[in-house]
Scaffold this motif. Structure first.
Motif, PDB file in Angstrom:
ATOM      1  N   ALA A   1       0.697  -4.326   4.511  1.00 32.40           N
ATOM      2  CA  ALA A   1      -0.724  -3.980   4.421  1.00 32.40           C
ATOM      3  C   ALA A   1      -1.543  -4.935   5.276  1.00 32.40           C
ATOM      4  CB  ALA A   1      -1.209  -4.034   2.969  1.00 32.40           C
ATOM      5  N   PHE A   2      -2.545  -4.416   5.966  1.00 32.78           N
ATOM      6  CA  PHE A   2      -3.470  -5.209   6.759  1.00 32.78           C
ATOM      7  C   PHE A   2      -4.681  -5.622   5.925  1.00 32.78           C
ATOM      8  CE2 PHE A   2      -1.741  -3.315  10.746  1.00 32.78           C
ATOM      9  CZ  PHE A   2      -1.679  -4.463  11.524  1.00 32.78           C
ATOM     10  N   ASP A   3      -5.315  -6.743   6.320  1.00 37.51           N
ATOM     11  CA  ASP A   3      -6.686  -6.956   5.881  1.00 37.51           C
ATOM     12  C   ASP A   3      -7.575  -6.092   6.771  1.00 37.51           C
ATOM     13  OD1 ASP A   3      -6.906  -8.308   8.316  1.00 37.51           O
ATOM     14  OD2 ASP A   3      -7.580 -10.198   7.449  1.00 37.51           O
ATOM     15  N   LYS A   4      -8.873  -6.029   6.476  1.00 42.65           N
ATOM     16  CA  LYS A   4      -9.727  -5.087   7.198  1.00 42.65           C
ATOM     17  C   LYS A   4      -9.834  -5.418   8.679  1.00 42.65           C
ATOM     18  CE  LYS A   4     -14.249  -3.021   7.550  1.00 42.65           C
ATOM     19  NZ  LYS A   4     -15.654  -3.037   7.180  1.00 42.65           N
ATOM     20  N   SER A   5      -9.935  -6.706   8.996  1.00 41.92           N
ATOM     21  CA  SER A   5     -10.108  -7.087  10.401  1.00 41.92           C
ATOM     22  C   SER A   5      -8.833  -6.871  11.205  1.00 41.92           C
ATOM     23  CB  SER A   5     -10.517  -8.560  10.497  1.00 41.92           C
ATOM     24  OG  SER A   5      -9.442  -9.403  10.122  1.00 41.92           O
ATOM     25  N   GLY A   6      -7.695  -6.796  10.529  1.00 46.94           N
ATOM     26  CA  GLY A   6      -6.429  -6.673  11.233  1.00 46.94           C
ATOM     27  C   GLY A   6      -5.874  -7.990  11.723  1.00 46.94           C
TER      28      GLY A   6
ATOM     29  N   TYR B   1      -7.612  -1.747  11.303  1.00 43.36           N
ATOM     30  CA  TYR B   1      -8.908  -1.071  11.184  1.00 43.36           C
ATOM     31  C   TYR B   1      -9.373  -0.467  12.505  1.00 43.36           C
ATOM     32  CZ  TYR B   1     -13.965  -0.607  10.373  1.00 43.36           C
ATOM     33  OH  TYR B   1     -15.240  -0.144  10.280  1.00 43.36           O
ATOM     34  N   GLU B   2      -9.089  -1.126  13.612  1.00 49.16           N
ATOM     35  CA  GLU B   2      -9.518  -0.628  14.917  1.00 49.16           C
ATOM     36  C   GLU B   2      -8.584   0.456  15.455  1.00 49.16           C
ATOM     37  OE1 GLU B   2     -12.203  -1.193  16.724  1.00 49.16           O
ATOM     38  OE2 GLU B   2     -13.044  -2.508  15.183  1.00 49.16           O
ATOM     39  N   GLY B   3      -7.373   0.527  14.909  1.00 46.42           N
ATOM     40  CA  GLY B   3      -6.433   1.533  15.378  1.00 46.42           C
ATOM     41  C   GLY B   3      -5.645   1.124  16.606  1.00 46.42           C
ATOM     42  N   ASP B   4      -5.713  -0.167  16.981  1.00 44.24           N
ATOM     43  CA  ASP B   4      -5.014  -0.603  18.187  1.00 44.24           C
ATOM     44  C   ASP B   4      -3.785  -1.474  17.892  1.00 44.24           C
ATOM     45  OD1 ASP B   4      -6.238  -2.951  17.381  1.00 44.24           O
ATOM     46  OD2 ASP B   4      -7.565  -3.107  19.110  1.00 44.24           O
ATOM     47  N   THR B   5      -3.436  -1.620  16.629  1.00 45.37           N
ATOM     48  CA  THR B   5      -2.244  -2.367  16.239  1.00 45.37           C
ATOM     49  C   THR B   5      -1.526  -1.614  15.119  1.00 45.37           C
ATOM     50  OG1 THR B   5      -3.363  -4.463  16.751  1.00 45.37           O
ATOM     51  CG2 THR B   5      -1.335  -4.600  15.461  1.00 45.37           C
ATOM     52  N   ILE B   6      -0.196  -1.603  15.172  1.00 43.83           N
ATOM     53  CA  ILE B   6       0.625  -0.962  14.158  1.00 43.83           C
ATOM     54  C   ILE B   6       1.634  -1.979  13.634  1.00 43.83           C
ATOM     55  CG2 ILE B   6       2.502   0.726  13.817  1.00 43.83           C
ATOM     56  CD1 ILE B   6       1.046   2.545  15.835  1.00 43.83           C
ATOM     57  N   ILE B   7       1.867  -1.936  12.316  1.00 44.29           N
ATOM     58  CA  ILE B   7       2.958  -2.683  11.709  1.00 44.29           C
ATOM     59  C   ILE B   7       3.940  -1.678  11.108  1.00 44.29           C
ATOM     60  CG2 ILE B   7       3.656  -4.411  10.012  1.00 44.29           C
ATOM     61  CD1 ILE B   7       1.894  -5.630  12.053  1.00 44.29           C
ATOM     62  N   THR B   8       5.232  -1.867  11.384  1.00 48.37           N
ATOM     63  CA  THR B   8       6.265  -1.066  10.737  1.00 48.37           C
ATOM     64  C   THR B   8       7.162  -1.985   9.911  1.00 48.37           C
ATOM     65  OG1 THR B   8       7.640  -1.249  12.735  1.00 48.37           O
ATOM     66  CG2 THR B   8       6.305   0.746  12.498  1.00 48.37           C
ATOM     67  N   GLY B   9       7.534  -1.521   8.731  1.00 50.46           N
ATOM     68  CA  GLY B   9       8.406  -2.291   7.842  1.00 50.46           C
ATOM     69  C   GLY B   9       9.675  -1.520   7.543  1.00 50.46           C
ATOM     70  N   SER B  10      10.820  -2.225   7.513  1.00 49.53           N
ATOM     71  CA  SER B  10      12.103  -1.556   7.437  1.00 49.53           C
ATOM     72  C   SER B  10      13.029  -2.185   6.401  1.00 49.53           C
ATOM     73  CB  SER B  10      12.781  -1.601   8.814  1.00 49.53           C
ATOM     74  OG  SER B  10      14.128  -1.189   8.752  1.00 49.53           O
ATOM     75  N   LYS B  11      14.021  -1.405   6.018  1.00 46.53           N
ATOM     76  CA  LYS B  11      15.077  -1.906   5.148  1.00 46.53           C
ATOM     77  C   LYS B  11      15.993  -2.896   5.861  1.00 46.53           C
ATOM     78  CE  LYS B  11      17.309   0.781   2.308  1.00 46.53           C
ATOM     79  NZ  LYS B  11      18.063   1.961   1.793  1.00 46.53           N
TER      80      LYS B  11
END
Length: 422
Positions: free
Chosen positions: A106-111, A404-414
Motif C-alpha cells: 500500500a502507498f501513502d497518498k504522496s507515493g 496517487y499521481e499514477g506514475d509509479t507502480i508497486i507489485t508484490g509477489s509470493k
C-alpha cells in the motif's frame, strides 16, 4: 484522476465525526467535477470564477480567502486535463522485502512511501524513490495480512494480523501507538475512515469492529454476519461502512450508531470484495458465484448483475469517477463495465492464470492487473489493448497498486519480493 479535497469538521462525537461540509474538486476525461451534496458535472472549459461563485453560494464556509485557493485548484485540474498519458513503466528496483511471502502492499497518498505486509509477521515501511527500508514494524505473533496508511494524512499505519489483533503505528518513527484486542479469530481486512479517527477491522470471527484511533478503545462491534468478514470499505464521508462476508451477504452499517442499515441479499457465493463509488450512491460487490452486483446504497436494492465471467470474481473496483467498474476473475480475464448502462465495455484477455487483483489508474484510463502467471499487465480502458506486461517476478503476483499521481507502480509477489516500476 486527481482529487483535491477540502474537509471542514466539527469536533468528533462519541462514534465518528460530524461532517459540516466536504468539497471535492476533481477532473476526469475532459470535465471538472465538483462533489458537494450532489455531483455537479462541468465541462472542461468551465470559467473558474463562475465555478467558485457557484460553490460559495451553497457553501458559506468557503470564504474569500478560501475562494482563491479553490480557484487555484481548479486551474491545476484544468492543466491536468490537457496532459496526455503515454507513460511506459520501466523496472526500477526489486526489494527482497521479507523472508516469507508478502501479503499486501500500500502507498501513502504522496507515493513517497509504501508498506508491505508478510507471512514473516512484520510490516515494513519503504522509501519509494530509493527503495530503502525506513522501518520494520515488529510485534505481531502471526501473519500480517491487512495493512493501510491513514490517507490522505499518511502519519499512521494500521496492521491486521492472524494473531487476532490490529496494531496502530506512527508512520514517521515506527512506534506502536495501540494494540486493538477483541477479535477471537484472524483479522483479514481493515480500513481507516476518511477523517482518520476510526479504524474498521473485519475478522474470521464473523464480526467487524470499529476502534478509536486516539484512545485505542473499541467503539462498536458490528454483528450479524454468519461467516467470515473478508472485505470492508468506508464511504467517502465516513458515515457508512459496507462489509462483505463468506455468508454470501453484504451489510451496510451506520458508523455513528453501529446499526445495520441494510443486508444485501442476492449473491449465491462468498463475497470477495465490496466498494462504494465516490458519491456514495452505489456499492459494487464481487462474488465466487462468478458475478458482480451493483446496489443502490439508500434502498439496498440490487440495480444490476454484471455477468460474463466463467469462474469466480476475485476482485472488483470502481474508477474514481464512479462511472466505470473493473472486475478480475479466476478465469484469467478482466472486464470493464459501465456503471450506468451496466454493459460490458471491454474484456481484457492475455493472462495465463487467474487474476487476483485489479485497480484503475488515478486518471481512470488505465487498468492494472496482477496474476498467478507471475506477471502484471497494464491495459487501455477504452480499447482493451494490453499496453505493457510487467515481468520479472518468479511466483504469483497477488498485489499491485498505483501511487496517487499514477506514475509509479508497486507489485508484490509470493516470491518474497516487491518491484518498483516508474
Amino acid at each position: 484522476m486527481s482529487i483535491l479535497i477540502f474537509h471542514f469538521f466539527k469536533e468528533r462525537k462519541v462514534r465518528g465525526p460530524s461532517l459540516i461540509t466536504c468539497i471535492r474538486v476533481r477532473y476526469c476525461h475532459h470535465a471538472i467535477i465538483i462533489v458537494q451534496k450532489n455531483g455537479i458535472f462541468l465541462p472542461y472549459r468551465t470559467n473558474p470564477d463562475e465555478l467558485v461563485a457557484e460553490i460559495r453560494q451553497s457553501e458559506p464556509l468557503i470564504t474569500e480567502s478560501r475562494a482563491d485557493q479553490v480557484k487555484q485548484l481548479i486551474f491545476r485540474l484544468q492543466q491536468k486535463q490537457g496532459q496526455q498519458d503515454h507513460h511506459r513503466f520501466c523496472f526500477f528496483k526489486e526489494l527482497k522485502a521479507h523472508i516469507l511471502p508478502l501479503t499486501n502492499v500500500a502507498f501513502d497518498k504522496s507515493g513517497s512511501r509504501f508498506i508491505t505486509g508478510s507471512y514473516d509477521r512484520t510490516c515494513r515501511v519503504w522509501d519509494t524513490a530509493s527503495g530503502t527500508e525506513l522501518h520494520t514494524l515488529e510485534g505481531h505473533r502471526n501473519v500480517v495480512y491487512a495493512i493501510a496508511f491513514n490517507n490522505p494524512y499518511g502519519d499512521k499505519i494500521a496492521t491486521g494480523s492472524f494473531d487476532k489483533t490490529c496494531k496502530l503505528w506512527c508512520a514517521e518513527t515506527g512506534k506502536c501507538f495501540h494494540t486493538f484486542r477483541g477479535h477471537i479469530a484472524e483479522i483479514v481486512c481493515l480500513a481507516f475512515n476518511p477523517q482518520s479517527t476510526l479504524v474498521a477491522t473485519g475478522s474470521m470471527d464473523t464480526t467487524a469492529k470499529l476502534w478509536d484511533v486516539e484512545t485505542g478503545e473499541e467503539v462498536a462491534t458490528l454483528t450479524g454476519h454468519t461467516a467470515e468478514v473478508l472485505s470492508l470499505c468506508f464511504n467517502t464521508v465516513g458515515s457508512q461502512l459496507v462489509t462483505g462476508s463468506f455468508d454470501h451477504t453484504v451489510a451496510i452499517w451506520d458508523v455513528a450508531s453501529g446499526r445495520r442499515v441494510h443486508t444485501l441479499i442476492g449473491h449465491r457465493g462468498e463475497i470477495s470484495n465490496v466498494q462504494f463509488n465516490w458519491d456514495c450512491s452505489l456499492i459494487v460487490t464481487g462474488s465466487m458465484d462468478k458475478t458482480c452486483k451493483l446496489w443502490e446504497t439508500v434502498s439496498g436494492k440490487c440495480v444490476a448483475t454484471l455477468v460474463g465471467h466463467k469462474e469466480e470474481v476475485l476482485d472488483v473496483c470502481f474508477d474514481l469517477s464512479g462511472q466505470t467498474i473493473a472486475t478480475a476473475s479466476a478465469d484469467g480475464t478482466a472486464r470493464v463495465f459501465s456503471a450506468t448502462t451496466h454493459e460490458c465495455l471491454v474484456t481484457l484477455e492475455g493472462h495465463d492464470g487467474e487474476i487476483s487483483k485489479i485497480c484503475f489508474s488515478p486518471q481512470g484510463n488505465r487498468v492494472l492487473t496482477a496474476s498467478s502467471d507471475k506477471t502484471a499487465r497494464l491495459w487501455d480502458v477504452q480499447s482493451g489493448v494490453c499496453l505493457q506486461v510487467l515481468e520479472g517476478h518468479t511466483d504469483e503476483i497477488f498485489s499491485c497498486v498505483f501511487n496517487y499521481e499514477g506514475d509509479t507502480i508497486i507489485t508484490g509477489s509470493k516470491d518474497n519480493t516487491c518491484r518498483i516500476w516508474y
